[in-house]
Design a protein around this motif. Structure first.
Motif, PDB file in Angstrom:
ATOM      1  N   ASP A 112      -7.462  -1.199  -1.448  1.00  0.00           N
ATOM      2  CA  ASP A 112      -6.158  -1.361  -2.110  1.00  0.00           C
ATOM      3  C   ASP A 112      -5.635  -3.007  -2.561  1.00  0.00           C
ATOM      4  N   THR A 113      -6.203  -2.683  -3.409  1.00  0.00           N
ATOM      5  CA  THR A 113      -5.891  -4.296  -4.011  1.00  0.00           C
ATOM      6  C   THR A 113      -4.606  -4.861  -4.857  1.00  0.00           C
ATOM      7  N   LEU A 114      -3.700  -4.302  -3.778  1.00  0.00           N
ATOM      8  CA  LEU A 114      -2.474  -4.525  -4.433  1.00  0.00           C
ATOM      9  C   LEU A 114      -2.125  -5.952  -3.010  1.00  0.00           C
ATOM     10  N   LEU A 115      -1.541  -7.197  -3.875  1.00  0.00           N
ATOM     11  CA  LEU A 115      -1.938  -7.984  -3.091  1.00  0.00           C
ATOM     12  C   LEU A 115      -0.543  -8.738  -2.669  1.00  0.00           C
ATOM     13  N   ILE A 116      -0.363  -7.779  -1.938  1.00  0.00           N
ATOM     14  CA  ILE A 116       0.783  -7.931  -0.528  1.00  0.00           C
ATOM     15  C   ILE A 116       0.931  -7.378   0.410  1.00  0.00           C
TER      16      ILE A 116
END
Length: 725
Positions: A112-116
């Motif tokens: 999971d590389t979603l920066l949220i």
């Protein structure tokens, strides 16, 4: 039975035979129609299948030392992979939720590389990209571009788009964020029937067993055996070895200045989720280490049933890269360097300023191969990921490759280059002298001094090297000019590329083209001060060139490329001459004679070592002062041995080490380790993840400054009694 009855029976039999013949004829016609007229069509329907090819990653090649001991290798690990082909009609989001719950129960993380962030109590999201991280900021920019959003889009804007795009509206907020991140990663990895999605890497044995046990309820969720880079000797030249890492979005999709998009790694056969070398030798020898991936083919019929799975192309492991470095010798040099720095601090640097860092490089004089390249402090490859924050926050910079990247003023180690230039150009000969009165009086308004340690009066080039006479080199350097001695210094290996396979700093010499150039800099450069800066590996290369009478070999770390399966040598690095300084018959003999006499001027083990050592110390000033006009000093050294038939050359620097003579015992310790290695008696402590690092309790103010150019040009400080500078 009368005649009429017999006729009736016969008619009935004929009729039955006729009907039977008609039926058989119809069947025959149908068979002819099926098998001859439309045979191709019906055969195609009966055998209609589709092949799907999946990559089987090849094992990365090993990196071994000069004796074959593994330094970097590959170990088996397990990834959780989603195979869309195997999922069938299973609801994707429901499946993902079950897998995530399994991961959470076993303490696993997933891709999971979603920066949220997860939503707060009010249902709002925030970006988790760090403001001080250029990598995070680039990733955030790319994410918005991939989603077609403006750069001013908020985290809520991004989540709104992802939720709508992936139809997650009916799920709780927590699951909306979790699944949105996975869907985003799936898109980055181009998840499809022909491209699996790596959901989690290097999972535990418990997770492997759980997924296999629940395979029927987790269709398409597979455990795939893969290779992970590991380090059997994580303390051996870690900065030179470099790192491997996953392909970044920037490397996968490249946009040039004209807006043209290319996919260079894809064109070379990489998949988006592959691992490749990103620095050091891992990157430089990527093509050799990578190997050739295999292919697994899954065949599915027209009803969606998988009818066959087979390995159609067997993966081939990458080649083995063998280094010139001997790991036992390297570890001995590491220990010797650490001990020398400790000795300097205990014996000399008793105040607040400590010698907290240094480097030592040892080169094979005969071929340019690096036998050891030590940095202090250093780090352990096996601890890099878990202790990166500590490493990067350490003011002594353990991640910094001082051996190849550190730039240091050479001080008097530069004097042999000036001597070579003066002798080879004919400006002086073995009988030429300069009168050393302790003060250089050529200039009316600038009169640098010499300590006259062990000498005075008329002095020749041999004695000038032995006693490190500043006045001699001031005068010779002035008459020679920096244009001439710089040219020789370049040819000898200073301030230019040594030829190593990995990134190295170039350095510079003090030239007339320098905007700060003046007359004082010209003569200061002749004693290795001025604005000259070089690297420890350049010093070792330079020492080897002096030992070889002006022949400079390409410095290198790789000895050979080997076939991983058979051990056969595929390619062997041959000695490569990079430059030659033609000897007029006495040039190098005189310089080497002077260097051979230097150990007799140094107190300690080097002065009485049974094997002759040739060396030159250096005590360059740093820009910082501890009192008016009193500069902190670095300790520098070049050496080669045995002096009369050289085998190894050494370049040393110790930041804030004081006088160069303080590294004399280090040269002896390196020599002892080398000869013990040769005769098989070298004993070193076993490797136990000893990531060398300076004691953070020490006051290391200024220790991170690795560019040691002096401010105003100064004569070299008085050396300690009983030693050369």
């Amino acid at each position: 039975m009368n005649q009429n009855e017999r006729k009736t029976v016969m008619r009935r039999m004929v009729l039955l035979i006729a009907v039977a013949a008609l039926v058989m004829g119809l069947y025959a016609l149908r068979l002819i129609f099926l098998q001859l007229v439309n045979s191709d069509e019906y055969k195609s329907q009966a055998t209609n299948t589709t092949d799907y090819n999946f990559t089987v990653t090849a094992a990365r090649g090993d990196i071994v030392d000069s004796t074959g001991k593994r330094i970097a290798t590959t170990t088996t690990s397990y990834n959780v992979v989603l195979n869309k082909l195997q999922m069938g009609d299973e609801d994707l989001d429901s499946l993902l939720q079950r897998v995530v719950e399994l991961f959470e129960k076993n303490g696993e993380s997933w891709t999971d590389t979603l920066l949220i962030s997860q939503p707060d109590a009010a249902g709002n999201y925030t970006f988790t990209a760090r403001d001080d991280s250029s990598s995070d900021q680039r990733q955030l920019t790319t994410m918005k571009e991939n989603l077609g959003l403006q750069q001013y889009a908020t985290a809520n804007d991004v989540m709104e788009m992802l939720v709508e795009k992936n139809d997650l509206q009916d799920l709780p907020l927590r699951w909306q964020r979790t699944l949105a991140g996975i869907h985003y990663e799936m898109e980055l990895q181009a998840f499809s029937n022909v491209n699996n999605f790596v959901m989690a890497e290097n999972v535990s044995d418990v997770t492997v067993a759980t997924i296999k046990e629940n395979s029927l309820s987790l269709p398409g969720v597979e455990i795939v055996q893969t290779s992970t880079r590991s380090y059997e000797q994580g303390d051996i030249v870690p900065a030179v070895l470099g790192r491997v890492g996953k392909i970044t979005a920037e490397k996968w999709k490249v946009t040039d200045e004209n807006g043209q998009v290319t996919y260079p790694l894809r064109d070379k056969g990489y998949n988006m989720n592959d691992v490749l070398g990103i620095s050091g030798l891992e990157s430089a020898y990527e093509d050799e280490l990578r190997g050739k991936d295999g292919v697994e083919t899954i065949t599915r019929n027209s009803d969606g049933v998988i009818v066959n799975t087979q390995l159609t192309t067997v993966p081939e492991p990458g080649h083995t890269v063998q280094l010139t470095v001997n790991s036992d010798f390297q570890r001995a040099v590491n220990k010797a360097l650490a001990n020398n720095i400790d000795m300097i601090n205990r014996t000399y640097n008793t105040g607040n300023m400590k010698a907290a860092a240094g480097a030592a490089v040892v080169i094979d004089v005969k071929n340019g191969g690096v036998l050891a390249a030590s940095n202090y402090p250093s780090f352990d490859q096996n601890l890099y990921a878990t202790q990166y924050d500590e490493y990067s926050a350490d003011p002594s910079l353990p991640l910094f490759n001082r051996s190849l990247q550190g730039l240091y003023t050479p001080g008097s180690t530069f004097k042999p280059a000036v001597a070579v230039a003066a002798l080879d150009s004919g400006l002086i000969n073995q009988y030429s002298t300069v009168n050393c009165t302790g003060v250089y009086t050529y200039y009316r308004d600038y009169r640098p001094r010499c300590t006259q340690h062990g000498h005075s009066g008329n002095i020749s080039v041999v004695d000038a090297i032995k006693w490190s006479c500043n006045i001699f080199f001031y005068d010779v350097g002035r008459r020679l000019t920096s244009d001439v001695y710089d040219a020789y210094a370049y040819k000898l290996g200073l301030a230019q590329r040594t030829g190593v396979e990995v990134s190295e700093s170039l350095g510079r010499l003090t030239t007339k083209n320098d905007s700060n150039y003046n007359t004082s800099l010209d003569i200061q450069a002749a004693i290795g001060q001025g604005n000259t800066v070089v690297t420890p590996i350049q010093l070792a290369t330079y020492a080897a060139t002096l030992a070889n009478n002006g022949v400079r070999y390409r410095t290198h770390f790789v000895k050979a490329i080997l076939d991983t399966n058979t051990g056969e040598v595929i390619h062997e690095t041959q000695p490569e001459v990079m430059d030659v300084v033609e000897d007029n018959g006495t040039t190098f003999a005189l310089v080497r004679q002077g260097m051979k006499l230097v150990p007799s001027t140094i107190t300690g083990k080097i002065s009485s070592y049974p094997i002759a050592i040739a060396c030159k110390t250096g005590t360059p000033q740093r820009s910082e002062t501890y009192a008016p006009g009193k500069h902190y000093l670095n300790a520098m050294m070049i050496a080669y041995l045995p002096a009369d038939d050289p085998e190894i050359a050494i370049g040393i620097t110790v930041e804030y080490g004081g006088y160069g003579a303080r590294t004399g015992d280090l040269v002896v310790d390196i020599a002892n380790a080398y000869f013990a290695m040769k005769d098989g008696t070298l004993e070193v402590d076993p490797y136990v993840n000893p990531a060398l690092s300076a004691d953070p309790s020490d006051d290391t103010t200024g220790a991170a400054d690795t560019t040691d150019t002096a401010g105003a040009a100064q004569d070299e400080t008085q050396p300690e009694q009983g030693s050369a500078d």
